[in-house]
Scaffold this active site. Structure first.
Site, PDB file in Angstrom:
ATOM      1  N   LYS A 156       0.815  -1.228   0.000  1.00 55.79           N
ATOM      2  CA  LYS A 156       0.000   0.000   0.000  1.00 55.79           C
ATOM      3  C   LYS A 156       0.845   1.274   0.000  1.00 55.79           C
ATOM      4  O   LYS A 156       0.391   2.301  -0.498  1.00 55.79           O
ATOM      5  CB  LYS A 156      -0.956  -0.002   1.188  1.00 55.79           C
ATOM      6  CG  LYS A 156      -0.255   0.101   2.530  1.00 55.79           C
ATOM      7  CD  LYS A 156      -1.227  -0.139   3.672  1.00 55.79           C
ATOM      8  CE  LYS A 156      -0.541   0.140   4.988  1.00 55.79           C
ATOM      9  NZ  LYS A 156      -1.199  -0.520   6.120  1.00 55.79           N
ATOM     10  N   ARG A 166      -6.841  -0.286  17.448  1.00 55.90           N
ATOM     11  CA  ARG A 166      -7.364  -0.076  16.105  1.00 55.90           C
ATOM     12  C   ARG A 166      -8.238  -1.295  15.839  1.00 55.90           C
ATOM     13  O   ARG A 166      -9.131  -1.563  16.623  1.00 55.90           O
ATOM     14  CB  ARG A 166      -6.232   0.129  15.082  1.00 55.90           C
ATOM     15  CG  ARG A 166      -6.743   0.821  13.815  1.00 55.90           C
ATOM     16  CD  ARG A 166      -5.639   1.100  12.794  1.00 55.90           C
ATOM     17  NE  ARG A 166      -5.174  -0.117  12.120  1.00 55.90           N
ATOM     18  CZ  ARG A 166      -4.239  -0.136  11.180  1.00 55.90           C
ATOM     19  NH1 ARG A 166      -3.654   0.974  10.795  1.00 55.90           N
ATOM     20  NH2 ARG A 166      -3.865  -1.274  10.619  1.00 55.90           N
TER      21      ARG A 166
HETATM   22  C1  LIG Z   1      -0.188  -1.171   6.684  1.00 57.49           C
HETATM   23  C2  LIG Z   1      -0.373  -2.428   7.413  1.00 57.49           C
HETATM   24  C3  LIG Z   1       0.719  -3.271   7.655  1.00 57.49           C
HETATM   25  C4  LIG Z   1       2.132  -2.909   7.234  1.00 57.49           C
HETATM   26  O1  LIG Z   1       2.680  -1.996   8.136  1.00 57.49           O
HETATM   27  P1  LIG Z   1       4.232  -1.549   8.048  1.00 57.49           P
HETATM   28  O2  LIG Z   1       4.442  -0.786   9.273  1.00 57.49           O
HETATM   29  O3  LIG Z   1       4.364  -0.750   6.807  1.00 57.49           O
HETATM   30  O4  LIG Z   1       5.030  -2.790   7.999  1.00 57.49           O
HETATM   31  C5  LIG Z   1       0.479  -4.461   8.313  1.00 57.49           C
HETATM   32  N1  LIG Z   1      -0.747  -4.798   8.731  1.00 57.49           N
HETATM   33  C6  LIG Z   1      -1.837  -4.015   8.529  1.00 57.49           C
HETATM   34  C7  LIG Z   1      -3.162  -4.457   9.026  1.00 57.49           C
HETATM   35  C8  LIG Z   1      -1.684  -2.805   7.861  1.00 57.49           C
HETATM   36  O5  LIG Z   1      -2.748  -2.019   7.656  1.00 57.49           O
END
Ligand SMILES: *Cc1c(COP(=O)(O)O)cnc(C)c1O
Length: 358
Positions: A38, A133
């Site tokens: 993302k 969250r």
């Molecule tokens: C964005 C996201 C990640 C990745 O997080 P990073 O800190 O970029 O490794 C992992 N799990 C979820 C649910 C996310 O939304």
């Protein structure tokens, strides 16, 4: 041929290297890594570098990004990270092999969608271990598992948690143990195998290196650590990973000596803020064709040249003080910056920013 500006420049060799370093470290601890796409809007070239580096899944929070990845026919499972919207369950079961879930109603709707389309969809149940969250509260486990057991078109893959995002909670032995306790409960009480225990994101990597990750966590979802070689939550630099993987290039459209204090009666700026301007005399100021539409704030940009100071930004301009620079700038010159995760994400999202690969 002159290159287009502004541009987000991604060093695919370094992204691949970082994915290699992190996958190898995780593998030593029995953990597989889903590469999180993302941060760069799932550009296929970057996703491919993650897979070449050893990621065994691709993960994204947006259905549109997963649909884009599908067009490249990568031979790995695709994971939807954000709890699905009820209004998108049909698209979710079509573009994602697995989704992370935390609402009984949505899980039932995914099951109905999978049934309508005659397919099976895998789910990972998210459990909130403290970051506040997504995730069910552990007390909601029994009714949630009972609901999942009624779903013929869903395969229960496992459980997961997310830390370090909203609450900034740092992964620890104790919150990982909470997750593993839920696994034990599900397996003994409901005789439901928990194949995946998805322990976290980039912020969980430090726990591996400190030796405090309990055995049993076997899946990570990693974006930032692969892309930028670090984890912001715990200010952790991943050993052996590159931090200079991704750059932003922007072009100077004006360079001029001007006073450092605006002239006239001061109201609020375009964003509703009142600002103070210290009088530093006349300064050499450069304006870049890059703005908040592309990078949202300037706090996420670090100039390659440390003699350059970022003064601020408006929707379409970044203002720089280049007085101290030992180089002379004029319109047409380009400047390079290191973005943080947010600036990278914004630049990747902006259709006004070119995407370039090294
Ligand atoms: C964005 C996201 C990640 C990745 O997080 P990073 O800190 O970029 O490794 C992992 N799990 C979820 C649910 C996310 O939304």
């Amino acid at each position: 041929m002159s290159k287009k500006n502004p541009a987000l420049i991604i060093d695919l060799f370094k992204v691949r290297h970082n994915a290699q370093v992190i996958s190898a470290l995780c593998k030593q601890h029995g953990i597989q890594v889903a590469g999180v796409t993302k941060g760069f809007c799932a550009i296929p070239e970057v996703a491919e570098a993650m897979l070449e580096g050893g990621c065994t899944m691709l993960a994204d929070s947006r259905v549109k990004n997963l649909q884009k990845l599908r067009e490249s026919h990568f031979k790995v499972e695709h994971l939807l990270l954000r709890t699905p919207m009820l209004s998108e369950v049909d698209e979710v079961v079509q573009c994602a092999d697995i989704s992370l879930n935390s609402e009984i109603g949505t899980i039932l709707a995914l099951n109905a969608a999978a049934q309508r389309l005659g397919i099976q969809h895998k789910i990972i149940l998210m459990i909130d271990v403290g970051d506040l969250r997504e995730g069910i509260w552990p007390t909601q486990l029994p009714p949630t598992i009972e609901a999942i057991l009624t779903c013929d078109h869903l395969l229960f893959e496992g459980i997961g948690c997310n830390l370090g995002c909203y609450g900034g909670v740092i992964p620890s032995l104790s919150n990982m143990q909470m997750l593993l306790d839920q696994k034990a409960l599900i397996e003994t009480h409901y005789h439901l195998p928990v194949k995946l225990v998805s322990g976290g994101n980039s912020s969980a990597i430090q726990l591996l290196n400190s030796g405090d990750m309990p055995r049993g966590v076997n899946h990570f979802r990693v974006g930032e650590a692969i892309l930028l070689g670090r984890s912001t939550t715990d200010r952790y630099i991943v050993p052996g990973a590159y931090q200079d993987t991704i750059f932003i290039r922007a072009e100077v459209i004006e360079c001029n000596w001007k006073p450092s204090v605006p002239i006239g009666r001061l109201g609020q700026d375009a964003f509703g803020h009142s600002r103070k301007f210290p009088d530093r005399g006349r300064r050499n100021r450069a304006i870049l064709a890059l703005g908040r539409q592309d990078i949202s704030t300037t706090s996420g940009l670090v100039p390659f040249n440390p003699q350059i100071e970022i003064l601020g930004a408006t929707s379409d301009h970044v203002l720089l003080d280049v007085t101290a620079a030992d180089q002379f700038y004029r319109a047409g010159d380009t400047l390079m910056f290191y973005p943080n995760y947010t600036a990278m994400l914004n630049a990747a999202t902006s259709e006004y920013v070119e995407k370039e690969f090294i």
